[in-house]
Write a protein that holds these residues in place. Sequence first.
Motif, mmCIF file in Angstrom:
data_model
loop_
_atom_site.group_PDB
_atom_site.id
_atom_site.type_symbol
_atom_site.label_atom_id
_atom_site.label_comp_id
_atom_site.label_asym_id
_atom_site.label_seq_id
_atom_site.Cartn_x
_atom_site.Cartn_y
_atom_site.Cartn_z
ATOM 1 N N GLY A 1 22.710 -6.626 -27.303
ATOM 2 C CA GLY A 1 23.563 -7.502 -28.094
ATOM 3 C C GLY A 1 23.523 -8.932 -27.609
ATOM 4 N N GLU A 2 24.215 -9.801 -28.362
ATOM 5 C CA GLU A 2 24.273 -11.213 -28.024
ATOM 6 C C GLU A 2 24.814 -11.393 -26.611
ATOM 7 O OE1 GLU A 2 26.190 -15.343 -29.838
ATOM 8 O OE2 GLU A 2 26.821 -13.381 -30.565
ATOM 9 N N ARG A 3 24.104 -12.220 -25.813
ATOM 10 C CA ARG A 3 24.451 -12.498 -24.419
ATOM 11 C C ARG A 3 24.476 -11.229 -23.576
ATOM 12 N NH1 ARG A 3 26.403 -17.574 -23.376
ATOM 13 N NH2 ARG A 3 27.305 -16.797 -21.435
ATOM 14 N N GLY A 4 23.779 -10.179 -24.009
ATOM 15 C CA GLY A 4 23.707 -8.961 -23.208
ATOM 16 C C GLY A 4 24.879 -8.034 -23.394
ATOM 17 N N VAL A 5 25.563 -8.139 -24.544
ATOM 18 C CA VAL A 5 26.697 -7.258 -24.818
ATOM 19 C C VAL A 5 26.226 -5.802 -24.787
ATOM 20 C CG1 VAL A 5 28.366 -6.552 -26.566
ATOM 21 C CG2 VAL A 5 27.943 -8.970 -26.160
ATOM 22 N N GLY A 6 26.964 -4.947 -24.113
ATOM 23 C CA GLY A 6 26.598 -3.546 -23.987
ATOM 24 C C GLY A 6 26.014 -3.214 -22.635
ATOM 25 N N LEU A 7 25.691 -4.256 -21.843
ATOM 26 C CA LEU A 7 25.177 -4.056 -20.492
ATOM 27 C C LEU A 7 26.227 -4.496 -19.480
ATOM 28 C CD1 LEU A 7 21.549 -5.492 -20.849
ATOM 29 C CD2 LEU A 7 22.273 -3.105 -21.064
ATOM 30 N N SER A 8 26.192 -3.865 -18.306
ATOM 31 C CA SER A 8 27.097 -4.283 -17.242
ATOM 32 C C SER A 8 26.616 -5.596 -16.645
ATOM 33 C CB SER A 8 27.152 -3.209 -16.158
ATOM 34 O OG SER A 8 25.904 -3.152 -15.459
ATOM 35 N N GLY A 9 27.484 -6.221 -15.843
ATOM 36 C CA GLY A 9 27.100 -7.473 -15.207
ATOM 37 C C GLY A 9 25.883 -7.298 -14.313
ATOM 38 N N GLY A 10 25.835 -6.206 -13.564
ATOM 39 C CA GLY A 10 24.698 -5.945 -12.686
ATOM 40 C C GLY A 10 23.422 -5.697 -13.453
ATOM 41 N N GLN A 11 23.509 -4.992 -14.592
ATOM 42 C CA GLN A 11 22.322 -4.737 -15.410
ATOM 43 C C GLN A 11 21.780 -6.037 -15.993
ATOM 44 O OE1 GLN A 11 24.054 -1.857 -18.069
ATOM 45 N NE2 GLN A 11 23.173 -0.109 -16.963
ATOM 46 N N LYS A 12 22.665 -6.911 -16.448
ATOM 47 C CA LYS A 12 22.225 -8.205 -16.977
ATOM 48 C C LYS A 12 21.561 -9.031 -15.888
ATOM 49 C CE LYS A 12 26.269 -9.176 -18.916
ATOM 50 N NZ LYS A 12 27.296 -9.902 -19.691
ATOM 51 N N GLN A 13 22.130 -8.999 -14.686
ATOM 52 C CA GLN A 13 21.522 -9.754 -13.598
ATOM 53 C C GLN A 13 20.128 -9.232 -13.268
ATOM 54 O OE1 GLN A 13 24.088 -10.003 -10.130
ATOM 55 N NE2 GLN A 13 24.830 -12.014 -10.789
ATOM 56 N N ARG A 14 19.950 -7.919 -13.296
ATOM 57 C CA ARG A 14 18.640 -7.356 -12.958
ATOM 58 C C ARG A 14 17.584 -7.688 -14.022
ATOM 59 N NH1 ARG A 14 20.308 -1.304 -11.360
ATOM 60 N NH2 ARG A 14 22.257 -1.923 -12.357
ATOM 61 N N ILE A 15 17.985 -7.689 -15.293
ATOM 62 C CA ILE A 15 17.037 -8.105 -16.330
ATOM 63 C C ILE A 15 16.684 -9.580 -16.161
ATOM 64 C CG2 ILE A 15 16.783 -8.533 -18.810
ATOM 65 C CD1 ILE A 15 18.273 -5.977 -19.349
ATOM 66 N N SER A 16 17.672 -10.391 -15.802
ATOM 67 C CA SER A 16 17.433 -11.808 -15.584
ATOM 68 C C SER A 16 16.492 -12.027 -14.401
ATOM 69 C CB SER A 16 18.764 -12.528 -15.339
ATOM 70 O OG SER A 16 18.574 -13.916 -15.195
ATOM 71 N N ILE A 17 16.650 -11.238 -13.335
ATOM 72 C CA ILE A 17 15.750 -11.323 -12.179
ATOM 73 C C ILE A 17 14.343 -10.886 -12.581
ATOM 74 C CG2 ILE A 17 15.259 -10.381 -9.876
ATOM 75 C CD1 ILE A 17 18.323 -10.173 -9.483
ATOM 76 N N ALA A 18 14.259 -9.810 -13.368
ATOM 77 C CA ALA A 18 12.954 -9.347 -13.846
ATOM 78 C C ALA A 18 12.271 -10.423 -14.685
ATOM 79 C CB ALA A 18 13.118 -8.064 -14.666
ATOM 80 N N ARG A 19 13.031 -11.135 -15.486
ATOM 81 C CA ARG A 19 12.485 -12.211 -16.313
ATOM 82 C C ARG A 19 11.859 -13.302 -15.434
ATOM 83 N NH1 ARG A 19 16.674 -14.408 -20.495
ATOM 84 N NH2 ARG A 19 17.801 -15.052 -18.631
#
Length: 575
Positions: free
Chosen positions: A463-481
């Motif tokens: 979802g928009e701004r990573g809605v549906g993911l936890s804060g840690g999951q969003k951070q890990r995708i951002s690190i992967a990016r």
Amino acid sequence: MKKLGVYMRRYWGLYLFGFAGMVISIVLDMMSPQITKRIIDDVIIGGKTHLLTGLLLGLLGIGIGRGIFQYMKEFSYDYIGVSVGYHIRRDLFGHIQSMPMRFFDKHNTGELMTRVKDDTDKVWVAVGFIGILAVEAVTHTILVLIFMLRLNPLLTLIPVVLLPLIGVCALRMERSLGEVYDELSEETAEINTVAQECFAGVRTVKAFARETYEIEKFGRHNRQFCGLNMKQAELVAKYQPLISLIGKVMLISVIVAGGAMVISGQMTLGDLGAFSEYANNVIWPMEIVGWLSNDIASAFASWKKMKKVAAEQPEITGPAQCGPPDHVCGDIRFEHVGFTLNGSEILRDINFHLEPGKTLGIMGMTGAGKSTIVNLLQRFYDVTEGRILLDGRDIREIPLEQLRSSMAVVMQDVFLFSDSVSENIKTGRRDTISQDTVEWAAGRAGAAGFIDRLAQRYDTVIGERGVGLSGGQKQRISIARAIAKRAPVLILDDATSALDMETEQMIQKNLREMQESGKIIIGHRISAVRNADEIIILDGNTVAERGTHEELMQRKGRYYKTWCVQYEGGEAAWQ
């Protein structure tokens, strides 16, 4: 963004095509009363019934011809309007994208959305459909008056006298509406901003039970917006009926005066019928003058707002890219860097050197200027003192695209697009990053495990701004990016704050193995920076301590006290 005339000139051929269709259509309109005149004088009064079929077919032909040429006009100018709007919106959006962070500090999101969408729509309507309708009204009125003069110059004095009155009313209405539209444009931006902030921060709103407050806040702006629209409606209601009344008075006067002339033999009944038809035809341009003035005034108000945004020039620019970009090793040096924003000193005399493949840790209290170092390094802002060097070159002498493409950043405020997981990880280099690289980067960032559990794995749309993911999951995708970009410099701005210690340690270990990238790690936790080759502690807007973990621990200064609080729970260490 170019001048409005430049956008319009590229469609000059289509303008002429549509104008030709409009003129032919109006000429056909002028022929219709002439046929009416002959039907009355020659067929009804003169008894020449054999002419009736031809005359009726003539009226039918006029109707068909008008339909064809009106289509030419409508399609041409609608196409022009949409196309001009497309180019204006594209250029304005591109200009906004080129602006530095200071620009976005001054302009809120709702205002910029209004300029790009609502104001652009008003302008393209004015240069397309509304514009040609205004030209058609003027041309139609002039031709009608010419044909009236040919029929009866004396009777033509009636519309000639009344037309200026309508013009005065229209000018007054346009002037008043222009002021209202300025206010409406501003209030549209405000109401968009309030709604956008509330929707984007809906979780915060609900967490703090602010629904009532936000409804009331939106309600205040909504009432103001409603009031301005009511003011607009009042102005139209004040002038439009008067314009319509003058038109009706003109038609009645023509019939009465013309009837007297028919009785006295100064004109035929067919002439009066044709003249009345012309008089009736000249009413519609008068009646829409207010509406046209309304929309044109709105478009000009919008264009002024857009020009104001487009007139702002980026103060941060770099040399143009000439040829292929230079190879970047990632050697970074801050030399006596200082930065002041809006009169407040943010950083003072910052010095450090990050060699390629090495790691620099940055710690400090909130507001010490840690994230500002990242902003300066990417030239979101320019230093006010000193200089920043990349591979020995002042970053102000490096093309912005090359500078920023040489760095991969994990922001403190994680932002994910409403797109698939894979596309979010490819953000840095969408055209060159393969799916294998995406999955490799996800593994290095500790994200592969939860991604594999998603419904469509890497094709799952978040979802928009990573809605549906936890804060840690969003951070890990951002690190992967950031990892997937494989840039010479990797910057992590408090990138592991939402992760548990075990996951953080795993990611830190993987990052240490990436010898090809120099790393700047900003954090509040010592666990994030303790393995860095050098750690600097910011305090009082400058570097208060520097050294390795072991060296800083031996000094028993700020870093040591932070370690005591985090690992021993020893608040006494600060005494």
